[in-house]
Design a protein around this motif. Structure first.
Motif, PDB file in Angstrom:
ATOM      1  N   SER A 149       0.916  -1.640   0.046  1.00 17.19           N
ATOM      2  CA  SER A 149      -0.200   0.000  -0.513  1.00 17.19           C
ATOM      3  C   SER A 149       0.913   1.945  -0.428  1.00 17.19           C
ATOM      4  O   SER A 149       0.225   1.873  -0.574  1.00 17.19           O
ATOM      5  CB  SER A 149      -1.065  -0.213   1.061  1.00 17.19           C
ATOM      6  N   GLY A 150       1.507   1.211   0.286  1.00 18.71           N
ATOM      7  CA  GLY A 150       3.221   2.388   1.093  1.00 18.71           C
ATOM      8  C   GLY A 150       3.198   2.465  -0.692  1.00 18.71           C
ATOM      9  O   GLY A 150       3.709   3.753  -1.005  1.00 18.71           O
ATOM     10  N   THR A 158      13.318  -1.401  -9.351  1.00 17.59           N
ATOM     11  CA  THR A 158      12.454  -1.650 -10.823  1.00 17.59           C
ATOM     12  C   THR A 158      12.526  -2.356 -10.671  1.00 17.59           C
ATOM     13  O   THR A 158      11.508  -2.826 -10.584  1.00 17.59           O
ATOM     14  CB  THR A 158      12.547  -0.868 -11.784  1.00 17.59           C
ATOM     15  N   HIS A 159      13.236  -3.322 -10.009  1.00 25.15           N
ATOM     16  CA  HIS A 159      13.495  -5.030  -9.464  1.00 25.15           C
ATOM     17  C   HIS A 159      12.215  -5.585  -8.410  1.00 25.15           C
ATOM     18  O   HIS A 159      11.736  -5.920  -8.655  1.00 25.15           O
ATOM     19  CB  HIS A 159      15.054  -5.742  -9.465  1.00 25.15           C
ATOM     20  N   LYS A 160      13.191  -4.599  -7.181  1.00 25.43           N
ATOM     21  CA  LYS A 160      11.918  -5.258  -6.855  1.00 25.43           C
ATOM     22  C   LYS A 160      10.521  -4.378  -5.995  1.00 25.43           C
ATOM     23  O   LYS A 160       9.610  -4.731  -5.704  1.00 25.43           O
ATOM     24  CB  LYS A 160      13.107  -3.905  -5.427  1.00 25.43           C
ATOM     25  N   LEU A 161      10.682  -3.747  -6.975  1.00 24.74           N
ATOM     26  CA  LEU A 161       9.196  -2.837  -7.019  1.00 24.74           C
ATOM     27  C   LEU A 161       8.203  -3.618  -8.198  1.00 24.74           C
ATOM     28  O   LEU A 161       7.041  -3.384  -7.635  1.00 24.74           O
ATOM     29  CB  LEU A 161       8.911  -1.213  -7.982  1.00 24.74           C
ATOM     30  N   ARG A 162       8.539  -3.992  -8.558  1.00 25.70           N
ATOM     31  CA  ARG A 162       7.968  -5.086  -9.703  1.00 25.70           C
ATOM     32  C   ARG A 162       7.524  -5.786  -8.486  1.00 25.70           C
ATOM     33  O   ARG A 162       6.417  -6.498  -8.994  1.00 25.70           O
ATOM     34  CB  ARG A 162       8.487  -5.569 -10.886  1.00 25.70           C
ATOM     35  N   LYS A 163       8.201  -6.581  -7.677  1.00 28.75           N
ATOM     36  CA  LYS A 163       7.397  -7.812  -7.233  1.00 28.75           C
ATOM     37  C   LYS A 163       6.601  -7.207  -5.705  1.00 28.75           C
ATOM     38  O   LYS A 163       5.797  -7.791  -5.477  1.00 28.75           O
ATOM     39  CB  LYS A 163       8.756  -8.536  -6.330  1.00 28.75           C
ATOM     40  N   VAL A 164       6.889  -6.200  -4.987  1.00 29.22           N
ATOM     41  CA  VAL A 164       6.221  -5.462  -4.355  1.00 29.22           C
ATOM     42  C   VAL A 164       4.629  -4.929  -4.847  1.00 29.22           C
ATOM     43  O   VAL A 164       3.633  -5.305  -4.129  1.00 29.22           O
ATOM     44  CB  VAL A 164       6.714  -4.747  -3.582  1.00 29.22           C
ATOM     45  N   LEU A 165       4.211  -4.436  -6.014  1.00 30.34           N
ATOM     46  CA  LEU A 165       3.193  -3.600  -6.477  1.00 30.34           C
ATOM     47  C   LEU A 165       2.665  -4.466  -6.701  1.00 30.34           C
ATOM     48  O   LEU A 165       1.147  -4.673  -7.934  1.00 30.34           O
ATOM     49  CB  LEU A 165       3.567  -2.066  -7.437  1.00 30.34           C
ATOM     50  N   TRP A 206       4.758   5.418  -6.043  1.00 31.67           N
ATOM     51  CA  TRP A 206       5.175   5.428  -7.144  1.00 31.67           C
ATOM     52  C   TRP A 206       4.025   5.001  -7.964  1.00 31.67           C
ATOM     53  O   TRP A 206       3.277   4.135  -8.173  1.00 31.67           O
ATOM     54  CB  TRP A 206       6.612   4.160  -7.243  1.00 31.67           C
ATOM     55  N   ARG A 207       4.675   5.735  -9.545  1.00 31.25           N
ATOM     56  CA  ARG A 207       3.580   5.525 -11.014  1.00 31.25           C
ATOM     57  C   ARG A 207       4.450   4.422 -11.306  1.00 31.25           C
ATOM     58  O   ARG A 207       5.403   5.019 -11.606  1.00 31.25           O
ATOM     59  CB  ARG A 207       3.287   6.593 -10.921  1.00 31.25           C
ATOM     60  N   SER A 208       4.206   3.644 -12.840  1.00 31.57           N
ATOM     61  CA  SER A 208       5.107   3.162 -13.732  1.00 31.57           C
ATOM     62  C   SER A 208       4.981   4.547 -14.934  1.00 31.57           C
ATOM     63  O   SER A 208       4.215   4.689 -15.414  1.00 31.57           O
ATOM     64  CB  SER A 208       4.230   1.468 -13.900  1.00 31.57           C
ATOM     65  N   SER A 209       5.679   3.566 -15.208  1.00 27.71           N
ATOM     66  CA  SER A 209       6.150   4.129 -17.024  1.00 27.71           C
ATOM     67  C   SER A 209       5.744   3.895 -17.845  1.00 27.71           C
ATOM     68  O   SER A 209       5.468   2.978 -17.649  1.00 27.71           O
ATOM     69  CB  SER A 209       7.803   5.022 -16.996  1.00 27.71           C
ATOM     70  N   PRO A 210       5.684   4.474 -19.272  1.00 26.85           N
ATOM     71  CA  PRO A 210       5.537   2.724 -20.192  1.00 26.85           C
ATOM     72  C   PRO A 210       6.152   1.667 -20.122  1.00 26.85           C
ATOM     73  O   PRO A 210       7.359   2.006 -20.439  1.00 26.85           O
ATOM     74  CB  PRO A 210       4.758   4.084 -20.843  1.00 26.85           C
ATOM     75  N   GLY A 211       5.600   0.311 -19.991  1.00 23.58           N
ATOM     76  CA  GLY A 211       6.158  -0.386 -20.666  1.00 23.58           C
ATOM     77  C   GLY A 211       6.509  -1.045 -19.354  1.00 23.58           C
ATOM     78  O   GLY A 211       7.533  -2.182 -19.072  1.00 23.58           O
ATOM     79  N   LEU A 212       6.569  -0.675 -18.062  1.00 26.60           N
ATOM     80  CA  LEU A 212       7.390  -1.374 -16.425  1.00 26.60           C
ATOM     81  C   LEU A 212       8.676  -0.534 -16.428  1.00 26.60           C
ATOM     82  O   LEU A 212       9.013  -2.502 -15.843  1.00 26.60           O
ATOM     83  CB  LEU A 212       6.462  -2.066 -16.586  1.00 26.60           C
ATOM     84  N   GLN A 213       8.867   0.013 -18.093  1.00 24.81           N
ATOM     85  CA  GLN A 213      10.698   0.041 -17.589  1.00 24.81           C
ATOM     86  C   GLN A 213      11.225   0.678 -16.532  1.00 24.81           C
ATOM     87  O   GLN A 213      12.359   0.298 -15.302  1.00 24.81           O
ATOM     88  CB  GLN A 213      11.028   0.676 -18.792  1.00 24.81           C
ATOM     89  N   PRO A 265       2.396  -8.273  -7.545  1.00 27.63           N
ATOM     90  CA  PRO A 265       3.058  -9.557  -7.175  1.00 27.63           C
ATOM     91  C   PRO A 265       3.052 -11.225  -7.906  1.00 27.63           C
ATOM     92  O   PRO A 265       3.378 -12.548  -7.989  1.00 27.63           O
ATOM     93  CB  PRO A 265       2.283 -10.002  -5.344  1.00 27.63           C
ATOM     94  N   TYR A 266       1.904 -11.049  -8.897  1.00 28.13           N
ATOM     95  CA  TYR A 266       1.804 -12.272 -10.004  1.00 28.13           C
ATOM     96  C   TYR A 266       2.410 -11.625 -11.026  1.00 28.13           C
ATOM     97  O   TYR A 266       2.155 -12.095 -12.230  1.00 28.13           O
ATOM     98  CB  TYR A 266       0.088 -12.238  -9.410  1.00 28.13           C
ATOM     99  N   GLY A 267       2.783 -10.381 -11.805  1.00 25.10           N
ATOM    100  CA  GLY A 267       3.208 -10.795 -12.931  1.00 25.10           C
ATOM    101  C   GLY A 267       2.748  -9.551 -12.930  1.00 25.10           C
ATOM    102  O   GLY A 267       1.625  -9.267 -12.368  1.00 25.10           O
ATOM    103  N   SER A 268       3.307  -9.329 -14.550  1.00 27.86           N
ATOM    104  CA  SER A 268       2.476  -7.750 -15.280  1.00 27.86           C
ATOM    105  C   SER A 268       1.365  -8.333 -16.078  1.00 27.86           C
ATOM    106  O   SER A 268       0.481  -7.644 -16.650  1.00 27.86           O
ATOM    107  CB  SER A 268       3.213  -6.905 -16.062  1.00 27.86           C
ATOM    108  N   GLY A 269       1.032  -9.865 -16.371  1.00 26.28           N
ATOM    109  CA  GLY A 269       0.524 -10.298 -17.176  1.00 26.28           C
ATOM    110  C   GLY A 269      -0.919 -10.494 -16.922  1.00 26.28           C
ATOM    111  O   GLY A 269      -2.027 -10.386 -15.458  1.00 26.28           O
TER     112      GLY A 269
END
Length: 93
Positions: free
Chosen positions: A32-33, A80-87, A38-45, A89-93
């Protein structure tokens, strides 16, 4: 007595790797924090966020510092690697 009550290790199932979310009975939650900051940029780069410390008590801060605090901060590759896992948790798909 305590050891007799334990099941053999071979029968223990790891719910997070062998069953689906519905069979496991729980879901992972996004942080939640991190969602608020954080906001994602296009393409989750990468991700971007605002800098803290510019809301009040600004008269004692140098103008260059205030300009720097007004800029957008971007995540490093490690963040970015850590934020993908935190935000996500089941991946981007």
């Amino acid at each position: 007595m305590f050891l007799a009550s334990l099941r053999p290790l071979a029968t223990w199932a790891r719910a997070f790797s062998t069953t689906s979310v519905l069979e496991a009975g729980y879901k992972l939650k996004s942080h939640s924090g991190a969602k608020k900051r954080w906001r994602s940029s296009p393409g989750l780069q990468s991700f971007k966020r605002g800098r803290a410390g510019r809301a009040h008590l600004n008269t004692s801060k140098a103008p260059a510092r205030l300009n720097r605090l007004g800029n957008t901060a971007y995540s490093t590759p490690a963040q970015t690697h850590k934020l993908r896992k935190v935000l996500l948790p089941y991946g981007s798909g």
